[in-house]
Motif scaffolding. Structure first.
Motif, short mmCIF file in Angstrom:
data_model
loop_
_atom_site.label_atom_id
_atom_site.label_comp_id
_atom_site.label_asym_id
_atom_site.label_seq_id
_atom_site.Cartn_x
_atom_site.Cartn_y
_atom_site.Cartn_z
N ASP A 1 0.84 -1.38 0.10
CA ASP A 1 0.11 -0.12 0.13
C ASP A 1 0.78 1.40 -0.11
N GLN A 2 2.06 1.16 0.14
CA GLN A 2 2.98 2.29 0.25
C GLN A 2 4.52 1.97 -0.08
N PHE A 3 5.17 3.09 -0.49
CA PHE A 3 6.69 2.94 -0.65
C PHE A 3 7.41 2.86 0.78
N SER A 4 8.21 1.83 0.63
CA SER A 4 9.07 1.38 1.98
C SER A 4 10.57 1.82 1.52
N ASP A 5 11.36 2.53 2.09
CA ASP A 5 12.83 2.45 1.76
C ASP A 5 12.73 3.11 0.36
N PHE B 1 10.75 -3.44 2.34
CA PHE B 1 12.00 -3.30 2.80
C PHE B 1 11.92 -2.24 4.05
N HIS B 2 12.79 -2.44 4.99
CA HIS B 2 12.71 -1.70 6.32
C HIS B 2 14.14 -1.86 6.72
N ASN B 3 14.84 -0.44 7.03
CA ASN B 3 16.21 -0.28 7.35
C ASN B 3 17.18 -1.11 6.22
N GLY B 4 16.83 -1.20 4.96
CA GLY B 4 17.65 -1.79 3.91
C GLY B 4 17.44 -3.23 3.68
N ARG B 5 16.45 -3.82 4.55
CA ARG B 5 16.62 -5.49 4.41
C ARG B 5 15.02 -5.94 4.19
N ALA B 6 14.63 -6.76 3.46
CA ALA B 6 13.36 -7.34 3.17
C ALA B 6 13.37 -8.86 3.36
N TRP B 7 12.54 -9.49 4.07
CA TRP B 7 12.55 -10.87 4.00
C TRP B 7 12.06 -11.68 3.04
#
Length: 359
Positions: A200-204, A267-273
């Motif tokens: 639903d939104q951009f992340s990083d 992505f959060h703080n440069g990492r995505a699972w």
């Protein structure tokens, strides 16, 4: 004796309804206290500080809610109008006013100060947006169609969609059959229709999207990655094809190998699972490179909202750092998670820096 008003709203509506104590009639004054409309009405009201527009009753027999008037501050009089202002509009912008035509039941927009029509009465519904645009809706025999226009009645997003959604710097139009999602930038420039939104939104700075293929119900039933949507009472079936991440220009930055991974987080703080075919979780960086190989079981705290994420290793849950190193073992299994905290079954809460915030 003036009606109660809010000071911050007087900048766009610099007039006050005022009662003359001698005649017990109502008129309108400016902020200097001078009469703009002499006291001649038994009652005057105004809804939601709609600029320059009032309802008034000349005699006790008149219905206050029956007639609308526009204030002509130069001529110092109230002029009866035939349109009906949208009193429930969340926002009145730059002295513009959404109004309804009681004859054709359509909405348009006019300039509140002089009544000049800026958008003709041709829309089923109009609504001011938080940006400088206007939500517009048309109606035909089969459906309602939505899009976005300017206050000069120029098309920004074509009025053809079931609905339009704000996603970061994008505006996304969803077709009535839900087979297409068209992505536009904030100027109305068409970006792409190759993707379906998966977030639903951009992340990083990246937006997660997915490509899908339309299939039959029979093809869907024999697949493990089938999705469906319902439009106009009919189901549309899709096969998942591939996850991608695009930037704010619409450029594809990362594409996951669909033969290896069937799910991915934001992505959060440069990492995505990432999740592989065996159901194990690992992590990628913002170049798409695998930085932690899939090896963990799922938990509710797998995103790197802080310095650490929470993963399950065997029967234990651990905070790990961005290199996959075990930092701190949790005393119980996680139950709920949010962006600022993770709760365990024993009732304790931790933040994503591994700190206990509630015993």
């Amino acid at each position: 004796n003036t009606h109660e008003n809010y000071q911050e709203k007087l900048t766009r509506q610099p007039f006050l309804i005022c009662e003359d104590l001698k005649s017990e009639k109502f008129g309108i004054i400016d902020l200097k206290g001078d009469w703009v409309v002499l006291p001649q009405f038994v009652k005057i009201s105004q809804h939601n500080f709609i600029p320059n527009h009032f309802q008034a009753a000349a005699t006790e027999k008149d219905n206050l809610n029956e007639h609308w008037y526009r204030l002509d501050a130069i001529e110092k009089k109230l002029i009866k109008v035939t349109y009906e202002p949208d009193v429930w509009s969340k926002k009145n912008r730059k002295n513009m006013l959404i109004v309804g035509n009681p004859i054709n039941k359509k909405e348009g927009m006019l300039r509140a100060t002089d009544g000049k029509i800026m958008i003709p009465y041709e829309y089923e519904d109009l609504g001011f947006r938080e940006d400088d645009f206007i939500d517009a809706e048309l109606k035909d025999e089969n459906s309602r169609k939505k899009g976005i226009i300017t206050d000069e009645n120029k098309i920004v997003i074509p009025i053809e969609f079931k609905y339009v959604k704000d996603v970061g710097r994008f505006l996304v139009g969803y077709s009535h059959d839900l087979e297409a999602e068209k992505i536009y930038d904030r100027t109305g420039k068409f970006i792409t229709q190759d993707y379906f939104l998966s977030a639903d939104q951009f992340s990083d700075g990246l937006l997660k999207v997915v490509t899908k293929k339309v299939v039959t119900k029979e093809e869907c039933e024999i697949s493990d990655s089938c999705l469906y949507s319902t439009a106009n009472g009919k189901k549309k079936y899709y096969l998942f094809q591939q996850y991608h991440f695009i930037d704010e220009t619409g450029e594809r930055k990362i594409s996951l190998d669909p033969t290896k991974f069937n799910d991915v987080g934001d992505f959060h703080n440069g990492r995505a699972w990432i999740k592989n075919e065996e159901g194990l979780y690992g992590y990628i960086d913002m170049s798409g490179k695998i930085v932690i190989e899939p090896q963990f079981e799922y938990t509710v705290g797998m995103d790197f909202y802080g310095k650490y994420a929470v993963v399950e290793i065997g029967d234990e849950e651990w905070f790990i750092d961005q290199a996959g190193k075990k930092i701190k073992k949790l005393p119980d299994s996680s139950k709920q998670g949010g962006k600022d905290w993770i709760m365990l079954y024993d009732g304790s809460k931790y933040n994503y820096d591994g700190e206990l915030i509630k015993q």
